[in-house]
Design a protein around this motif. Structure first.
Motif, short mmCIF file in Angstrom:
data_model
loop_
_atom_site.label_atom_id
_atom_site.label_comp_id
_atom_site.label_asym_id
_atom_site.label_seq_id
_atom_site.Cartn_x
_atom_site.Cartn_y
_atom_site.Cartn_z
N ARG A 115 0.82 -1.21 0.00
CA ARG A 115 0.00 0.00 0.00
C ARG A 115 0.86 1.26 0.00
O ARG A 115 0.53 2.24 -0.66
CB ARG A 115 -0.94 0.00 1.19
N ILE A 116 1.93 1.24 0.77
CA ILE A 116 2.82 2.41 0.79
C ILE A 116 3.47 2.59 -0.58
O ILE A 116 3.57 3.71 -1.08
CB ILE A 116 3.86 2.27 1.92
N CYS A 117 3.89 1.50 -1.20
CA CYS A 117 4.46 1.60 -2.56
C CYS A 117 3.46 2.25 -3.51
O CYS A 117 3.83 3.12 -4.31
CB CYS A 117 4.82 0.21 -3.09
N ALA A 118 2.23 1.84 -3.42
CA ALA A 118 1.20 2.36 -4.32
C ALA A 118 0.75 3.77 -3.94
O ALA A 118 0.06 4.43 -4.72
CB ALA A 118 -0.01 1.41 -4.31
N GLU B 9 -1.37 4.50 -1.61
CA GLU B 9 -2.81 4.45 -1.36
C GLU B 9 -3.19 5.38 -0.22
O GLU B 9 -2.41 5.64 0.69
CB GLU B 9 -3.24 3.01 -1.06
N LYS B 10 -4.41 5.87 -0.26
CA LYS B 10 -4.90 6.81 0.74
C LYS B 10 -4.87 6.24 2.14
O LYS B 10 -4.65 6.97 3.10
CB LYS B 10 -6.31 7.27 0.39
N ASP B 11 -5.06 4.94 2.29
CA ASP B 11 -5.07 4.32 3.62
C ASP B 11 -3.67 3.85 4.05
O ASP B 11 -3.53 3.07 4.97
CB ASP B 11 -6.07 3.17 3.69
N SER B 12 -2.62 4.37 3.38
CA SER B 12 -1.26 3.96 3.73
C SER B 12 -0.58 4.93 4.70
O SER B 12 0.62 4.83 4.93
CB SER B 12 -0.41 3.79 2.47
N GLY B 13 -1.35 5.83 5.27
CA GLY B 13 -0.83 6.72 6.30
C GLY B 13 0.03 7.84 5.75
O GLY B 13 0.11 8.05 4.53
N PRO B 14 0.72 8.54 6.63
CA PRO B 14 1.50 9.70 6.20
C PRO B 14 2.66 9.34 5.28
O PRO B 14 3.03 10.13 4.41
CB PRO B 14 2.00 10.33 7.51
N ILE B 15 3.24 8.16 5.44
CA ILE B 15 4.35 7.75 4.57
C ILE B 15 3.86 7.57 3.14
O ILE B 15 4.54 7.91 2.18
CB ILE B 15 5.01 6.45 5.09
N GLY B 16 2.65 7.07 2.97
CA GLY B 16 2.08 6.87 1.65
C GLY B 16 1.83 8.16 0.89
O GLY B 16 1.66 8.15 -0.32
N LYS B 17 1.86 9.27 1.58
CA LYS B 17 1.64 10.58 0.93
C LYS B 17 2.94 11.18 0.40
O LYS B 17 2.91 12.17 -0.33
CB LYS B 17 0.99 11.55 1.93
N LEU B 18 4.06 10.60 0.77
CA LEU B 18 5.35 11.10 0.29
C LEU B 18 5.55 10.77 -1.18
O LEU B 18 4.85 9.91 -1.74
CB LEU B 18 6.49 10.48 1.12
N ASP B 19 6.53 11.41 -1.83
CA ASP B 19 6.84 11.07 -3.21
C ASP B 19 7.45 9.67 -3.25
O ASP B 19 7.87 9.13 -2.23
CB ASP B 19 7.80 12.11 -3.82
N ALA B 20 7.48 9.06 -4.44
CA ALA B 20 7.91 7.66 -4.58
C ALA B 20 9.32 7.42 -4.05
O ALA B 20 9.57 6.42 -3.37
CB ALA B 20 7.81 7.23 -6.04
N ALA B 21 10.25 8.33 -4.33
CA ALA B 21 11.63 8.13 -3.86
C ALA B 21 11.69 8.11 -2.33
O ALA B 21 12.37 7.27 -1.74
CB ALA B 21 12.54 9.23 -4.41
N SER B 22 10.95 9.00 -1.70
CA SER B 22 10.94 9.05 -0.23
C SER B 22 10.27 7.81 0.36
O SER B 22 10.72 7.29 1.38
CB SER B 22 10.22 10.31 0.25
N ARG B 23 9.20 7.34 -0.29
CA ARG B 23 8.55 6.11 0.19
C ARG B 23 9.52 4.93 0.09
O ARG B 23 9.61 4.12 1.01
CB ARG B 23 7.27 5.83 -0.61
N PHE B 24 10.25 4.84 -1.02
CA PHE B 24 11.21 3.75 -1.18
C PHE B 24 12.29 3.82 -0.11
O PHE B 24 12.63 2.81 0.51
CB PHE B 24 11.85 3.80 -2.58
#
Length: 128
Positions: free
Chosen positions: A70-73, A75-90
């Motif tokens: 979910r964080i990779c994608a 998704e809205k339900d992935s919390g604050p980390i999921g709202k970061l740009d893709a590089a930051s999530r990785f």
């Protein structure tokens, strides 16, 4: 001719007893900036996990692994980390941790098709 792009990947591991540092590979996360690609493929083999005789709650473990996807994608339900740009999530997903779900060191490579490369790495590092 299709161009090759830099990608980075890490193996997702389950470490049932952190103090023993034993693990099983359960997935791969791959990031390719040029292809705007960030995805994790996960396959949890519970029978392999039983070999460790660890008292893990498989439902909680599965929820944590699903959170990776979910964080990779983003998704809205992935919390604050999921709202970061893709590089930051990785970078967040592959940061060093002393928890049951961990990522290996990040490895670089070149690919033409990120999804094809992810599938190949998943097969080689998790399924075999």
């Amino acid at each position: 001719m299709q161009e090759s792009h830099l990608f980075e990947y890490a193996v997702i591991r389950v470490v049932p007893r952190v103090e023993r540092e034993e693990f099983i590979n359960v997935g791969v996360v791959l990031y390719c900036a040029k292809q705007k690609f960030l995805k994790a493929l996960i396959s949890l083999d519970e029978s392999r996990l039983e070999v460790f005789k660890a008292d893990l709650d498989c439902d909680v473990l599965k929820a944590n692994l699903i959170a990776f996807e979910r964080i990779c994608a983003g998704e809205k339900d992935s919390g604050p980390i999921g709202k970061l740009d893709a590089a930051s999530r990785f970078r967040w997903l592959t940061a060093t941790r002393s928890t049951v779900v961990q990522a290996s060191k990040v490895h670089p490579g070149f690919c033409k098709d990120a999804m094809e490369t992810l599938n190949k790495l998943h097969e080689q590092l998790v399924l075999l």
